[in-house]
Design a protein around this motif. Structure first.
Motif, PDB file in Angstrom:
ATOM      1  N   ASP A 114      -3.460  -1.723  -8.610  1.00 29.04           N
ATOM      2  CA  ASP A 114      -4.750  -1.058  -8.641  1.00 29.04           C
ATOM      3  C   ASP A 114      -4.494   0.398  -8.250  1.00 29.04           C
ATOM      4  OD1 ASP A 114      -7.292  -0.011  -8.179  1.00 29.04           O
ATOM      5  OD2 ASP A 114      -8.057  -1.855  -7.344  1.00 29.04           O
ATOM      6  N   ASN A 115      -4.426   1.270  -9.232  1.00 30.57           N
ATOM      7  CA  ASN A 115      -4.083   2.661  -8.954  1.00 30.57           C
ATOM      8  C   ASN A 115      -5.180   3.377  -8.165  1.00 30.57           C
ATOM      9  OD1 ASN A 115      -1.596   2.405 -10.137  1.00 30.57           O
ATOM     10  ND2 ASN A 115      -2.188   3.351 -12.078  1.00 30.57           N
ATOM     11  N   ALA A 116      -6.403   2.900  -8.267  1.00 32.91           N
ATOM     12  CA  ALA A 116      -7.489   3.506  -7.483  1.00 32.91           C
ATOM     13  C   ALA A 116      -7.318   3.220  -5.999  1.00 32.91           C
ATOM     14  CB  ALA A 116      -8.831   2.991  -7.968  1.00 32.91           C
ATOM     15  N   LYS A 117      -6.657   2.096  -5.690  1.00 30.33           N
ATOM     16  CA  LYS A 117      -6.428   1.719  -4.295  1.00 30.33           C
ATOM     17  C   LYS A 117      -5.001   1.985  -3.845  1.00 30.33           C
ATOM     18  CE  LYS A 117      -9.971  -1.893  -4.213  1.00 30.33           C
ATOM     19  NZ  LYS A 117     -10.255  -3.327  -3.966  1.00 30.33           N
ATOM     20  N   ASN A 118      -4.193   2.568  -4.735  1.00 28.30           N
ATOM     21  CA  ASN A 118      -2.788   2.833  -4.399  1.00 28.30           C
ATOM     22  C   ASN A 118      -2.075   1.583  -3.897  1.00 28.30           C
ATOM     23  OD1 ASN A 118      -3.254   5.459  -5.109  1.00 28.30           O
ATOM     24  ND2 ASN A 118      -2.860   6.328  -3.093  1.00 28.30           N
ATOM     25  N   THR A 119      -2.303   0.476  -4.567  1.00 23.98           N
ATOM     26  CA  THR A 119      -1.767  -0.803  -4.099  1.00 23.98           C
ATOM     27  C   THR A 119      -1.198  -1.598  -5.261  1.00 23.98           C
ATOM     28  OG1 THR A 119      -3.381  -0.860  -2.306  1.00 23.98           O
ATOM     29  CG2 THR A 119      -2.293  -2.922  -2.842  1.00 23.98           C
ATOM     30  N   VAL A 120      -0.072  -2.251  -4.992  1.00 19.24           N
ATOM     31  CA  VAL A 120       0.505  -3.203  -5.932  1.00 19.24           C
ATOM     32  C   VAL A 120       0.496  -4.577  -5.267  1.00 19.24           C
ATOM     33  CG1 VAL A 120       2.886  -2.762  -5.189  1.00 19.24           C
ATOM     34  CG2 VAL A 120       2.451  -3.673  -7.474  1.00 19.24           C
ATOM     35  N   TYR A 121       0.325  -5.612  -6.066  1.00 20.69           N
ATOM     36  CA  TYR A 121       0.192  -6.973  -5.559  1.00 20.69           C
ATOM     37  C   TYR A 121       1.237  -7.889  -6.193  1.00 20.69           C
ATOM     38  CZ  TYR A 121      -4.443  -5.097  -4.490  1.00 20.69           C
ATOM     39  OH  TYR A 121      -5.484  -4.312  -4.037  1.00 20.69           O
ATOM     40  N   LEU A 122       1.536  -8.949  -5.473  1.00 22.52           N
ATOM     41  CA  LEU A 122       2.347 -10.024  -6.028  1.00 22.52           C
ATOM     42  C   LEU A 122       1.651 -11.337  -5.683  1.00 22.52           C
ATOM     43  CD1 LEU A 122       5.000 -10.688  -7.560  1.00 22.52           C
ATOM     44  CD2 LEU A 122       6.001 -11.169  -5.311  1.00 22.52           C
ATOM     45  N   GLN A 123       1.064 -11.953  -6.693  1.00 17.41           N
ATOM     46  CA  GLN A 123       0.437 -13.259  -6.520  1.00 17.41           C
ATOM     47  C   GLN A 123       1.499 -14.328  -6.746  1.00 17.41           C
ATOM     48  OE1 GLN A 123      -2.828 -14.107  -5.660  1.00 17.41           O
ATOM     49  NE2 GLN A 123      -2.034 -16.202  -5.590  1.00 17.41           N
ATOM     50  N   MET A 124       1.684 -15.175  -5.757  1.00 19.68           N
ATOM     51  CA  MET A 124       2.718 -16.209  -5.825  1.00 19.68           C
ATOM     52  C   MET A 124       2.055 -17.577  -5.734  1.00 19.68           C
ATOM     53  SD  MET A 124       5.619 -14.489  -3.383  1.00 19.68           S
ATOM     54  CE  MET A 124       4.650 -14.713  -1.893  1.00 19.68           C
ATOM     55  N   ASN A 125       2.216 -18.378  -6.764  1.00 22.50           N
ATOM     56  CA  ASN A 125       1.627 -19.711  -6.831  1.00 22.50           C
ATOM     57  C   ASN A 125       2.718 -20.774  -6.897  1.00 22.50           C
ATOM     58  OD1 ASN A 125      -0.978 -18.531  -6.955  1.00 22.50           O
ATOM     59  ND2 ASN A 125      -0.846 -18.387  -9.196  1.00 22.50           N
ATOM     60  N   SER A 126       2.327 -22.004  -6.612  1.00 24.73           N
ATOM     61  CA  SER A 126       3.268 -23.140  -6.675  1.00 24.73           C
ATOM     62  C   SER A 126       4.557 -22.814  -5.922  1.00 24.73           C
ATOM     63  CB  SER A 126       3.572 -23.491  -8.130  1.00 24.73           C
ATOM     64  OG  SER A 126       2.389 -23.793  -8.835  1.00 24.73           O
ATOM     65  N   LEU A 127       4.413 -22.328  -4.726  1.00 21.31           N
ATOM     66  CA  LEU A 127       5.577 -21.881  -3.966  1.00 21.31           C
ATOM     67  C   LEU A 127       6.502 -23.033  -3.630  1.00 21.31           C
ATOM     68  CD1 LEU A 127       3.811 -19.230  -1.775  1.00 21.31           C
ATOM     69  CD2 LEU A 127       5.809 -18.798  -3.205  1.00 21.31           C
ATOM     70  N   LYS A 128       7.797 -22.721  -3.589  1.00 19.44           N
ATOM     71  CA  LYS A 128       8.838 -23.692  -3.309  1.00 19.44           C
ATOM     72  C   LYS A 128       9.623 -23.230  -2.079  1.00 19.44           C
ATOM     73  CE  LYS A 128       9.427 -24.367  -8.288  1.00 19.44           C
ATOM     74  NZ  LYS A 128      10.397 -24.325  -9.426  1.00 19.44           N
ATOM     75  N   ALA A 187       0.843  -1.196   0.000  1.00 17.55           N
ATOM     76  CA  ALA A 187       0.000   0.000   0.000  1.00 17.55           C
ATOM     77  C   ALA A 187       0.877   1.245   0.000  1.00 17.55           C
ATOM     78  CB  ALA A 187      -0.912  -0.006   1.218  1.00 17.55           C
ATOM     79  N   ALA A 188       0.544   2.179  -0.853  1.00 15.56           N
ATOM     80  CA  ALA A 188       1.354   3.382  -1.011  1.00 15.56           C
ATOM     81  C   ALA A 188       0.601   4.626  -0.565  1.00 15.56           C
ATOM     82  CB  ALA A 188       1.776   3.538  -2.464  1.00 15.56           C
ATOM     83  N   SER A 189       1.336   5.565  -0.049  1.00 13.61           N
ATOM     84  CA  SER A 189       0.772   6.871   0.289  1.00 13.61           C
ATOM     85  C   SER A 189       1.815   7.926  -0.037  1.00 13.61           C
ATOM     86  CB  SER A 189       0.388   6.941   1.777  1.00 13.61           C
ATOM     87  OG  SER A 189       1.519   6.726   2.585  1.00 13.61           O
ATOM     88  N   GLY A 190       1.419   9.170  -0.032  1.00 13.66           N
ATOM     89  CA  GLY A 190       2.360  10.226  -0.355  1.00 13.66           C
ATOM     90  C   GLY A 190       2.123  10.734  -1.765  1.00 13.66           C
ATOM     91  N   ARG A 191       3.199  10.935  -2.498  1.00 12.97           N
ATOM     92  CA  ARG A 191       3.075  11.443  -3.858  1.00 12.97           C
ATOM     93  C   ARG A 191       2.237  10.504  -4.708  1.00 12.97           C
ATOM     94  NH1 ARG A 191       8.277  13.276  -6.911  1.00 12.97           N
ATOM     95  NH2 ARG A 191       6.702  13.387  -8.515  1.00 12.97           N
ATOM     96  N   THR A 192       1.750  10.979  -5.803  1.00 10.38           N
ATOM     97  CA  THR A 192       0.830  10.236  -6.655  1.00 10.38           C
ATOM     98  C   THR A 192       1.390   8.866  -7.002  1.00 10.38           C
ATOM     99  OG1 THR A 192       0.071  12.323  -7.579  1.00 10.38           O
ATOM    100  CG2 THR A 192      -0.507  10.322  -8.761  1.00 10.38           C
ATOM    101  N   PHE A 193       0.692   7.853  -6.523  1.00  8.92           N
ATOM    102  CA  PHE A 193       1.122   6.470  -6.720  1.00  8.92           C
ATOM    103  C   PHE A 193       1.227   6.135  -8.194  1.00  8.92           C
ATOM    104  CE2 PHE A 193       1.623   2.083  -5.936  1.00  8.92           C
ATOM    105  CZ  PHE A 193       0.718   1.371  -6.689  1.00  8.92           C
TER     106      PHE A 193
END
Length: 126
Positions: free
Chosen positions: A73-87, A23-29
């Motif tokens: 999701d720029n509307a939510k100021n959030t970046v995601y990392l989906q990690m599958n088949s973890l080792k 989650a980001a805050s501050g200057r325009t994400f």
């Protein structure tokens, strides 16, 4: 400047999945490209994935292609990392990072100290 807060890490069995958030805050994400890096014990911090400010371009470390997906999701100021088949070898502290230049993140160039989240621990058990 942008402030970043990582979350979503935890303990998971091999083959499982996790989704990290930053989650980001501050200057325009939306003016920043975003990336994920990780650091395992005793190892250098390494590049995981990057995404452009608009989300139309993504890039992954070769060894992670097909298992990890970065999105934002720029509307939510959030970046995601989906990690599958973890080792077990995915065990590390995962950090999100921001940079005004997507091409720098894509090359794995680490941003300055003020452009990192605090990190979130991911542990994959065998």
């Amino acid at each position: 400047q942008v402030q970043l807060v990582d979350s979503g890490g935890g303990l998971v069995q091999a083959g499982g999945s996790l989704r990290l958030s930053c989650a980001a805050s501050g200057r325009t994400f939306s003016s920043y490209a975003m990336g994920w890096f990780r650091q395992a014990p005793g190892k250098e911090r390494e590049f995981v994935a990057a995404i452009s400010w608009s989300g139309d371009r993504t890039y992954y470390a070769d060894s992670l292609k097909g298992r990890f997906t970065i999105s934002r999701d720029n509307a939510k100021n959030t970046v995601y990392l989906q990690m599958n088949s973890l080792k077990p070898e995915d065990t590390a502290i995962y950090y999100c990072a921001a940079d005004e230049r997507y091409d720098r993140l894509r090359l794995g160039v680490r941003p300055g100290d003020d452009y990192w989240g605090q990190g979130t621990q991911v542990t994959v058990s065998s």
